[in-house]
Write a protein that holds these residues in place. Structure first.
Motif, PDB file in Angstrom:
ATOM      1  N   ILE A 377       0.841  -1.203   0.000  1.00 42.30           N
ATOM      2  CA  ILE A 377       0.000   0.000   0.000  1.00 42.30           C
ATOM      3  C   ILE A 377       0.874   1.251   0.000  1.00 42.30           C
ATOM      4  CG2 ILE A 377      -0.261   0.071   2.523  1.00 42.30           C
ATOM      5  CD1 ILE A 377      -2.818   1.134  -0.198  1.00 42.30           C
ATOM      6  N   GLN A 378       2.022   1.203   0.677  1.00 42.26           N
ATOM      7  CA  GLN A 378       2.952   2.334   0.623  1.00 42.26           C
ATOM      8  C   GLN A 378       3.449   2.539  -0.807  1.00 42.26           C
ATOM      9  OE1 GLN A 378       2.891   0.008   2.976  1.00 42.26           O
ATOM     10  NE2 GLN A 378       3.319   0.865   4.986  1.00 42.26           N
ATOM     11  N   ALA A 379       3.829   1.441  -1.457  1.00 42.77           N
ATOM     12  CA  ALA A 379       4.301   1.532  -2.840  1.00 42.77           C
ATOM     13  C   ALA A 379       3.202   2.044  -3.761  1.00 42.77           C
ATOM     14  CB  ALA A 379       4.788   0.164  -3.310  1.00 42.77           C
ATOM     15  N   ALA A 380       1.948   1.688  -3.474  1.00 46.00           N
ATOM     16  CA  ALA A 380       0.834   2.145  -4.307  1.00 46.00           C
ATOM     17  C   ALA A 380       0.674   3.662  -4.234  1.00 46.00           C
ATOM     18  CB  ALA A 380      -0.460   1.457  -3.879  1.00 46.00           C
ATOM     19  N   HIS A 381       0.869   4.240  -3.058  1.00 46.22           N
ATOM     20  CA  HIS A 381       0.801   5.697  -2.932  1.00 46.22           C
ATOM     21  C   HIS A 381       1.878   6.373  -3.777  1.00 46.22           C
ATOM     22  CE1 HIS A 381      -2.254   6.548   0.168  1.00 46.22           C
ATOM     23  NE2 HIS A 381      -1.952   5.356   0.643  1.00 46.22           N
ATOM     24  N   VAL A 382       3.068   5.788  -3.791  1.00 45.54           N
ATOM     25  CA  VAL A 382       4.147   6.358  -4.595  1.00 45.54           C
ATOM     26  C   VAL A 382       3.859   6.168  -6.083  1.00 45.54           C
ATOM     27  CG1 VAL A 382       6.610   6.321  -5.078  1.00 45.54           C
ATOM     28  CG2 VAL A 382       5.813   5.920  -2.747  1.00 45.54           C
ATOM     29  N   ASP A 383       3.364   4.988  -6.447  1.00 46.90           N
ATOM     30  CA  ASP A 383       3.038   4.739  -7.851  1.00 46.90           C
ATOM     31  C   ASP A 383       1.996   5.713  -8.372  1.00 46.90           C
ATOM     32  OD1 ASP A 383       4.822   2.721  -8.366  1.00 46.90           O
ATOM     33  OD2 ASP A 383       3.414   1.097  -7.904  1.00 46.90           O
ATOM     34  N   MET A 384       1.067   6.114  -7.510  1.00 47.87           N
ATOM     35  CA  MET A 384       0.080   7.115  -7.933  1.00 47.87           C
ATOM     36  C   MET A 384       0.773   8.420  -8.322  1.00 47.87           C
ATOM     37  SD  MET A 384      -1.701  10.010  -6.863  1.00 47.87           S
ATOM     38  CE  MET A 384      -1.732  10.009  -5.079  1.00 47.87           C
ATOM     39  N   GLN A 385       1.775   8.833  -7.532  1.00 42.43           N
ATOM     40  CA  GLN A 385       2.501  10.055  -7.854  1.00 42.43           C
ATOM     41  C   GLN A 385       3.303   9.896  -9.141  1.00 42.43           C
ATOM     42  OE1 GLN A 385       2.091  12.821  -6.251  1.00 42.43           O
ATOM     43  NE2 GLN A 385       0.904  12.037  -4.516  1.00 42.43           N
ATOM     44  N   LEU A 386       3.948   8.750  -9.303  1.00 44.81           N
ATOM     45  CA  LEU A 386       4.722   8.516 -10.518  1.00 44.81           C
ATOM     46  C   LEU A 386       3.812   8.435 -11.737  1.00 44.81           C
ATOM     47  CD1 LEU A 386       7.281   5.904  -9.140  1.00 44.81           C
ATOM     48  CD2 LEU A 386       7.687   8.335  -9.618  1.00 44.81           C
ATOM     49  N   ALA A 387       2.630   7.873 -11.568  1.00 41.03           N
ATOM     50  CA  ALA A 387       1.661   7.841 -12.669  1.00 41.03           C
ATOM     51  C   ALA A 387       1.255   9.247 -13.073  1.00 41.03           C
ATOM     52  CB  ALA A 387       0.435   7.026 -12.264  1.00 41.03           C
TER      53      ALA A 387
END
Length: 487
Positions: A377-387
């Motif tokens: 879930i932490q990685a998902a928050h970062v992936d949202m920013q990278l997206a």
């Protein structure tokens, strides 16, 4: 967030959106140029179509505890016998016997169902004898009482401006809190046994925030009072990546309320019993390899994080505090969630004016989170920013890669706000690829989750507009409008 004699911000703090899904439209503004944003036509009211029905999660989050019982014992002792300030609690305090949870004040439409679901989980997973009281079945004098009062956010912030919601001992109403908030009655460390506790939640907030506050504050009313940045799979952590009670949390709550323990026990007495209690409560934990204990979190790092996320600090001051947090994490040689969170905060606070630092910081956070199983879930928050970066650059395929690997984690963690944002981003990427029908379907799905995650219709449309503004097509439209306005 527990509040002691002098209320201080804890877990449900206002800055929690830095660990959430608030996406900065500044990416789009920077891409379009400051002149375009200033010279554009005045905004006009837009008539939106009706939103689809609100979507809600069912069941429990798919977040099982993955740690050895020896680790859980260490975590339990630190959560139960320390306050976040570092102050030691002399003895364990808890409710002894059955507990009633009562809702009061301006109860939001979704709160009753959320409370029912929470109480059901506490009974079945944590084995706590708790029920939801109402007018037909009021609290009994022999029951412990957790009163959940909903009140206007503005009223709550007059007294506790830093908190999004909080829990205090010994009282049952906001009126009582106003009278005793600066007295020792609010000091959890002076409790022998818990008999009453009050949870205060804004009535004018999103359904997801209502749920998150119920989960965290009711759990702290019935369980440990501390929060540890070194933990990654729990609501007992100030980073707020985990928003609903996890498998780890239920193990902690079941242990806290185990029949072998009771109020008044010292840390040493509890520690002596924990191996047998955890063997019964969490038999799977006896088969997991034990990892090395995390080192202590320095107070200077905590202060830096709180400054970066707290109110009343300039943007420059926030960024400076975030850089301090990163420097301390590097000095400590951390490669755990605390290091990832430090880089994540710096990335979020750098979106306004320093996109290179923001992008680099998100990449560093992603590398850390993705190197640890259980931090999806932490990685998902970062992936949202990278997206969002990829979308702003017109890179549809990269946008889809980031969004598609984050969406399952958002669903498993039951974070509707993050899920809706990812779906909106995915829809814009599909638009860039010319897949308009698929984009419309994904966007419609996102709107249903956004109603739960963001609340009001206006806020849902605003969040969608933020994402759409990142698309190169929207940037071109704004630039064309700016040229037209200049004649």
């Amino acid at each position: 967030m527990t509040v002691a004699t002098q209320p201080a911000p804890r877990t449900r703090r206002l800055g929690r959106l830095l660990a959430g899904v608030g996406l900065s439209i500044l990416l789009a503004n920077c891409a379009a140029g400051p002149e375009a944003s200033r010279a554009g036509p005045a905004p006009v009211a837009i008539a939106h179509p009706p939103l689809p029905p609100m979507k809600r999660f069912t069941g429990r989050p798919d977040t099982p505890s993955r740690r050895a019982n020896a680790e859980l014992a260490r975590d339990f002792l630190d959560l139960s016998f320390l306050m976040e300030s570092g102050r030691a609690l002399p003895t364990l305090s808890r409710f002894e016997g059955p507990i009633a949870v009562r809702l009061g004040g301006a109860v939001p439409p979704t709160a009753v169902a959320e409370a029912q679901a929470l109480v059901g989980r506490l009974r079945s997973e944590a084995r706590i004898p708790v029920r939801l009281a109402d007018g037909a079945n009021p609290p009994h004098p022999a029951e412990g009482l957790v009163s959940v009062e909903f009140l206007p956010r503005a009223e709550m912030h007059k007294l506790v401006p830093e908190a999004a919601c909080f829990v205090v001992p010994r009282i049952s109403s906001w009126a009582e809190y106003r009278n005793v908030r600066r007295t020792k009655a609010m000091d959890w460390g002076t409790l022998a046994t818990r008999e009453r506790a009050a949870v205060f939640i804004p009535a004018d907030t999103s359904p997801q925030e209502v749920r998150d506050c119920l989960h965290e504050e009711v759990a702290q009313a019935m369980g440990p009072l501390n929060d540890l940045y070194s933990l990654h799979d729990t609501v007992f952590n100030d980073d707020n990546f985990v928003s609903a009670l996890s498998g780890f949390d239920m193990v902690m709550l079941r242990t806290y309320n185990a029949p072998e323990l009771h109020s008044g026990m010292t840390r040493a007495e509890v520690a002596a019993l924990l191996p047998k209690v955890l063997e019964r409560v969490n038999p799977a934990g006896g088969k997991v390899r034990q990892s090395a204990p995390a080192d202590e979190t320095p107070r200077e790092w905590v202060r830096a994080v709180e400054t970066a996320l707290g109110p009343g600090v300039s943007a420059t001051g926030r960024r400076s505090a975030a850089r301090r947090a990163v420097e301390i994490a590097e000095r400590q040689h951390w490669r755990d969630g605390r290091a990832g969170f430090s880089w994540f905060i710096l990335g979020r606070l750098s979106l306004n004016g320093d996109l290179e630092t923001a992008f680099t910081s998100f990449l560093r956070a992603a590398l850390i989170f993705r190197s640890h199983p259980g931090m999806e879930i932490q990685a998902a928050h970062v992936d949202m920013q990278l997206a969002a970066f990829a979308l702003s650059a017109g890179q549809a395929e990269d946008t889809l890669i980031f969004a598609d690997r984050a969406i399952p984690a958002a669903r498993k963690a039951q974070n509707a706000a993050l899920l809706a944002t990812l779906l909106f981003v995915r829809a814009e990427a599909l638009e860039l690829k010319g897949q308009k029908a698929a984009a419309a379907a994904v966007r419609l799905d996102g709107l249903g989750w956004a109603r739960y995650g963001f609340g009001s219709d206006d806020e849902v449309w605003r969040r969608l507009a933020e994402i759409r503004a990142l698309s190169p097509a929207a940037q071109l439209n704004r630039a064309a409008a700016a040229v037209a306005a200049q004649g």
